[in-house]
Each structure stands twice: as C-alpha cells, then as structure tokens.
Design an enzyme around this catalytic site. Structure first.
Site, PDB file in Angstrom:
ATOM      1  CE  LYS A  27      -1.761   1.476   4.065  1.00 27.01           C
ATOM      2  NZ  LYS A  27      -1.413   2.866   4.451  1.00 27.01           N
ATOM      3  CG  ASN A  28       2.177   2.769   3.550  1.00 29.29           C
ATOM      4  OD1 ASN A  28       1.028   3.100   3.244  1.00 29.29           O
ATOM      5  ND2 ASN A  28       2.552   2.538   4.797  1.00 29.29           N
TER       6      ASN A  28
ATOM      7  NE  ARG B 117      -2.072  12.927   8.586  1.00 31.84           N
ATOM      8  CZ  ARG B 117      -0.937  13.277   8.027  1.00 31.84           C
ATOM      9  NH1 ARG B 117      -0.308  12.466   7.247  1.00 31.84           N
ATOM     10  NH2 ARG B 117      -0.392  14.436   8.254  1.00 31.84           N
TER      11      ARG B 117
ATOM     12  CB  CYS C  39      -5.324  10.738  11.460  1.00 31.49           C
ATOM     13  SG  CYS C  39      -3.744   9.971  11.770  1.00 31.49           S
TER      14      CYS C  39
HETATM   15  N1  EPU Z   1       6.413  14.655  10.907  1.00 28.11           N
HETATM   16  C1  EPU Z   1       6.559  15.994  11.177  1.00 28.11           C
HETATM   17  N2  EPU Z   1       6.429  16.902  10.142  1.00 28.11           N
HETATM   18  C2  EPU Z   1       6.204  16.512   8.860  1.00 28.11           C
HETATM   19  C3  EPU Z   1       6.066  15.138   8.587  1.00 28.11           C
HETATM   20  C4  EPU Z   1       6.168  14.228   9.627  1.00 28.11           C
HETATM   21  O1  EPU Z   1       6.764  16.380  12.315  1.00 28.11           O
HETATM   22  O2  EPU Z   1       6.107  17.385   7.977  1.00 28.11           O
HETATM   23  C5  EPU Z   1       6.523  13.672  12.000  1.00 28.11           C
HETATM   24  C6  EPU Z   1       5.233  12.892  12.242  1.00 28.11           C
HETATM   25  O3  EPU Z   1       4.334  13.591  13.070  1.00 28.11           O
HETATM   26  C7  EPU Z   1       5.731  11.618  12.882  1.00 28.11           C
HETATM   27  C8  EPU Z   1       7.096  11.417  12.201  1.00 28.11           C
HETATM   28  O4  EPU Z   1       7.434  12.671  11.616  1.00 28.11           O
HETATM   29  O5  EPU Z   1       5.931  11.809  14.253  1.00 28.11           O
HETATM   30  C9  EPU Z   1       7.132  10.366  11.141  1.00 28.11           C
HETATM   31  O6  EPU Z   1       6.007  10.449  10.302  1.00 28.11           O
HETATM   32  P1  EPU Z   1       6.071  10.161   8.747  1.00 28.11           P
HETATM   33  O7  EPU Z   1       5.947  11.438   8.009  1.00 28.11           O
HETATM   34  O8  EPU Z   1       7.241   9.288   8.440  1.00 28.11           O
HETATM   35  O9  EPU Z   1       4.738   9.327   8.539  1.00 28.11           O
HETATM   36  P2  EPU Z   1       3.875   9.331   7.232  1.00 28.11           P
HETATM   37  O10 EPU Z   1       4.755   9.555   6.073  1.00 28.11           O
HETATM   38  O11 EPU Z   1       2.706  10.205   7.407  1.00 28.11           O
HETATM   39  C10 EPU Z   1       4.142   6.811   6.589  1.00 28.11           C
HETATM   40  C11 EPU Z   1       3.219   5.665   6.344  1.00 28.11           C
HETATM   41  C12 EPU Z   1       2.680   5.160   7.671  1.00 28.11           C
HETATM   42  C13 EPU Z   1       3.866   4.695   8.505  1.00 28.11           C
HETATM   43  C14 EPU Z   1       4.814   5.896   8.715  1.00 28.11           C
HETATM   44  C15 EPU Z   1       6.044   5.591   9.509  1.00 28.11           C
HETATM   45  C16 EPU Z   1       2.369   6.106   4.130  1.00 28.11           C
HETATM   46  C17 EPU Z   1       1.231   6.515   3.260  1.00 28.11           C
HETATM   47  N3  EPU Z   1       2.157   6.110   5.455  1.00 28.11           N
HETATM   48  O12 EPU Z   1       3.364   7.844   7.202  1.00 28.11           O
HETATM   49  O13 EPU Z   1       1.825   4.075   7.395  1.00 28.11           O
HETATM   50  O14 EPU Z   1       3.436   4.173   9.726  1.00 28.11           O
HETATM   51  O15 EPU Z   1       5.215   6.403   7.432  1.00 28.11           O
HETATM   52  O16 EPU Z   1       6.771   4.629   8.879  1.00 28.11           O
HETATM   53  O17 EPU Z   1       3.428   5.770   3.636  1.00 28.11           O
HETATM   54  C18 EPU Z   1      -0.006   2.655   7.787  1.00 28.11           C
HETATM   55  O18 EPU Z   1       0.300   2.045   6.761  1.00 28.11           O
HETATM   56  O19 EPU Z   1      -0.873   2.237   8.588  1.00 28.11           O
HETATM   57  C19 EPU Z   1       0.655   3.919   8.096  1.00 28.11           C
HETATM   58  C20 EPU Z   1       0.177   4.776   8.994  1.00 28.11           C
END
Ligand code: EPU
Length: 419
Positions: A22-23, A93, A117
C-alpha cells in the site's frame, strides 16, 4: 457497515501470498502525474486507500483505467485542475502525496491540509518547508495548502525529522527541478526506494535512495513506463505474527525477506523457528507459547511502527512481561484499550505499554480505530476464547487485501457479516 466475526482457538497453518505494498502504491500513483505519457502499474493491491488515490486523480481529470488483474493505467495528459479536495484528503492523509508532483509538473497545487488522525497530529510542515526552499510560493488559505511555482530550483534540504511521505513528496518535486537537490536525513524505507525506482524507470536521475542522503539531478521531462509494486512488508509481518501467536506454522510467499529483518528477529526472540528463502519466510511456533518481547519503534531499518500493534497483541498471550515503546506516533495505542476488554493486562505510561501475558484472552465485541490497530484486534480474536466481533472494519479494508479470505485459507474461522 460490515463486521468481522472470528471464532478463536485454531492454530494457523499453510501458505499465504503477499500483496503489493500500500505505502509504495500510493506515492507511485501520485508520481504518475509527473510523466508526459501514460504509465502502467502492476501488482497493485485492491485496497480502499488505493481506490481513494485513484479517485483523487480522477477528480483532477486524469484518466485512470484498471483491468481485472488490478493493473492500472494512468494518463496524466488529461488533467484539468490541480485540487485535492477536503472530502478526499480527510479520509486519507496520504493524499498529501500529490502536492510535490503537482507543483513540480504544473506549477500549481491546492491541497487540503490533512489535519490530525487517530494515531497522532501528523503535521506536514517538512513537506511545505522543502517545497518553499525549492522556490514554491506557499500559503495556507481556507484550510488548503496553496502552492504556486515556476520551475522548481534544486536545493540542499536537511529534513528536521525522518519522514516517509515528506521524503517522497520532496523527491517527486526534485526530479523535475532545475539542477541538483540533496535530501539529507531522508527516510530509508523500502517504499521510498520503490518510488525512486519507479521515477528512475520514467527517466529521473536519482542516487542514494535507501540511504539517508538522496541526490537528484533534475530533468526536464519524464516518460511513460511499466512498473511492478514491491510486496507489502507490513501485511507479510502481520501474517507471520498470526502464525506465531496461534501456535501455528505459516509461510508467506512473494515477499522480500530482507525488508522484514527487524520483525523476524523479534519472532525468533519470541521463540519461533524462522525459515527464510529468496522470496518467502516461514514461522513455526507449533506446540509452543510465545515468549514476551520488548519492542521500540523507529524509522527503517529499525522496528516499524506499522508492526507495533501486532506485537502488542502477541505479548498479551505470551509468557512474561513485554514493553512496547512507540516513538513515531503519539497516539498509536488505541488497540491497547480494546485488548484490555478482552482480558489483556496492559499498563500504559505515556508512549510505553507494559504488557503482562495472560494464559487466555476472552472474546468481546471490539472496535477498530485505525488500520494497524484493527489488525491487532483480528490477531487477538484469533487466539481468544469464544467469538470476537470487530466493528468498523473499513479501517482494515484500507490496508489489508482480502484479509478474511487469506486468514480462512490458513484455517482461521473468520467471516465478514453485515452489521
Ligand atoms: N512529521 C513531522 N512533520 C512533517 C512530517 C512528519 O513532524 O512534515 C513527523 C510525524 O508527526 C511523525 C514522524 O514525523 O511523528 C514520522 O512520520 P512520517 O511522516 O514518516 O509518517 P507518514 O509519512 O505520514 C508513513 C506511512 C505510515 C507509517 C509511517 C512511519 C504512508 C502513506 N504512510 O506515514 O503508514 O506508519 O510512514 O513509517 O506511507 C499505515 O500504513 O498504517 C501507516 C500509517
């Protein structure tokens, strides 16, 4: 709305084929916007989030077709506008992933701010700051990120926090920028590498994906290609835990074992015999009760936050006391409260859960709150005494393809029933 009914107590045995990730699929669909010609993508999982991403592109006028094998063809040349509306972004998101491609390719994007979320605040400040550093003019108006730009300029970007979708958004923006972009403190997740490989197949010049420093030489245009999505490591890991928890023997097929090293190491610590081949992993826990394990989530290659809830479920019935520390998302413990209702002994202290294994969980009606939390409730249901009903399973359908069919194939007594 449907619910899942699970009669617990059957050890799972057999083989299960892992779907596309998915990701990786979500950023790759968004990245198709960057191409001048149509692209085709294979091994796409049939998931609700994927449908939402396709709908999002469709709303912009992009032509997307899907065949019966979930091979999708995306033709970005028909795009009409560059808007990601609130009603879609609020359900997923990952819609934020269109921001980078839209600005880089069309110089214009209006993307609703995702907001928080169920698992945390999840800001997008790093995505925005990176695009600004590349020359985009960005304001927040009426809940929308409004971005305008001429051709983006390459820049050296040091990301404040390791962010997966943040790295992906900036990587997608950089491939069409003028000059060199360096992403420091980049996420190293396999899904970032898959996106980079897709971009390279379209003609992008990228080095270092999979390390914390990615270097991109911008090109003027990208061409069409065909690409196959990598297997879903979190789905695979979830079935391995299912095998281990139920005292069974499960082999996952069509996986990339090297992406699950942190997970298989924990399964071995829990007492499972783990066998690994080129494209499969087998876990054997027959005749044994798992031992509790300590888990601390962190960016790849460390233990993934996406597997935290599943190991919490394993600890609920394991021998001993296991500590789970969640360092990525501040509110990813909702499953703990539901599992307590099934008799789990869990103490919560901030981002730490201390779980004392019990001999048996007892079935109860429970509610799914987010994707991975839902998966852990399914796992708990598989070992609980009696019939567990899980409500709000649309969360599961966002990320697990045909979960009840795959589990039933392994011998689980599970069915989907209308509520
Ligand atoms: N963060 C910031 N600022 C930003 C972006 C992120 O502070 O601009 C922080 C977040 O709040 C968090 C940390 O950085 O504390 C890491 O978040 P990240 O951005 O890596 O998460 P994401 O990209 O929103 C993706 C996956 C998640 C997975 C996480 C961590 C996708 C679509 N989603 O989320 O997947 O858990 O990386 O590996 O790729 C899931 O599949 O259930 C899922 C939530």
């Amino acid at each position: 709305m449907d619910k899942l009914q699970i009669q617990g107590g059957t050890p799972l045995e057999g083989e299960v084929r892992i779907s596309g990730a998915k990701n990786a699929t979500l950023p790759i669909i968004a990245a198709a916007l960057l191409a001048d010609d149509p692209v085709t993508i294979g091994n796409v999982p049939h998931l609700h989030d994927v449908t939402t991403m396709i709908e999002l592109l469709g709303r912009m006028g992009v032509s997307v077709t899907i065949d019966e094998h979930m091979k999708i063809e995306i033709d970005p040349s028909t795009i009409r506008d560059h808007v990601a509306p609130y009603e879609l972004v609020k359900t997923m998101r990952a819609s934020i992933l269109v921001l980078g491609p839209l600005v880089a390719r069309f110089g214009s994007a209006d993307v609703s701010l995702p907001g928080g979320c169920a698992i945390g605040a999840r800001p997008v400040n790093i995505h925005v700051a990176g695009l600004q550093a590349m020359g985009a003019d960005i304001s927040i108006e009426g809940g929308y990120i409004r971005a305008r730009a001429g051709r983006l300029q390459g820049a050296r970007l040091v990301l404040d926090t390791v962010t997966v979708t943040g790295t992906e958004n900036l990587l997608m923006a950089a491939v069409l920028a003028d000059g060199e972009t360096i992403l420091e403190n980049a996420a190293r997740e396999p899904e970032v590498v898959d996106l980079a490989n897709f971009l390279i197949a379209m003609g992008a010049k990228i080095e270092g994906a999979g390390t914390d420093k990615i270097v991109v030489q911008g090109v003027k245009k990208l061409h069409g290609t065909h690409y196959e999505i990598l297997p879903d490591r979190i789905e695979g890991g979830t079935y391995l835990v299912a095998g281990a928890m139920t005292g069974g023997n499960v082999r996952i097929k069509r996986t990339r074992p090297e992406h699950l090293d942190a997970v298989t190491a924990k399964l071995q610590e829990a007492g499972a015999k783990v066998g690994v081949g080129d494209t499969w992993i087998e876990v054997d826990m027959r005749g044994k009760r798992p031992r509790s394990v300590d888990v601390r989530t962190a960016p790849y290659p460390a233990f993934p936050t996406g597997m935290q809830a599943q190991f919490a479920a394993l600890n609920t019935i394991a021998d001993g006391v296991g500590t789970i520390i969640e360092t990525i998302f501040e509110n990813r413990f909702m499953h703990m409260l539901e599992m307590r209702r099934m008799g789990a002994e869990i103490r919560l202290e901030g981002n730490t859960a201390i779980i004392k294994g019990v001999q048996k969980l007892t079935a109860a009606p429970v509610m799914a709150t987010d994707l991975r939390a839902s998966a852990s409730l399914v796992l708990a249901g598989l070992v609980a005494e009696g019939r567990t009903d899980i409500e709000r399973i649309y969360h599961i359908d966002r990320g697990y393809e045909a979960i009840e069919e795959k589990l039933a194939q392994l011998g689980a007594q599970i069915k989907r029933v209308p509520n």
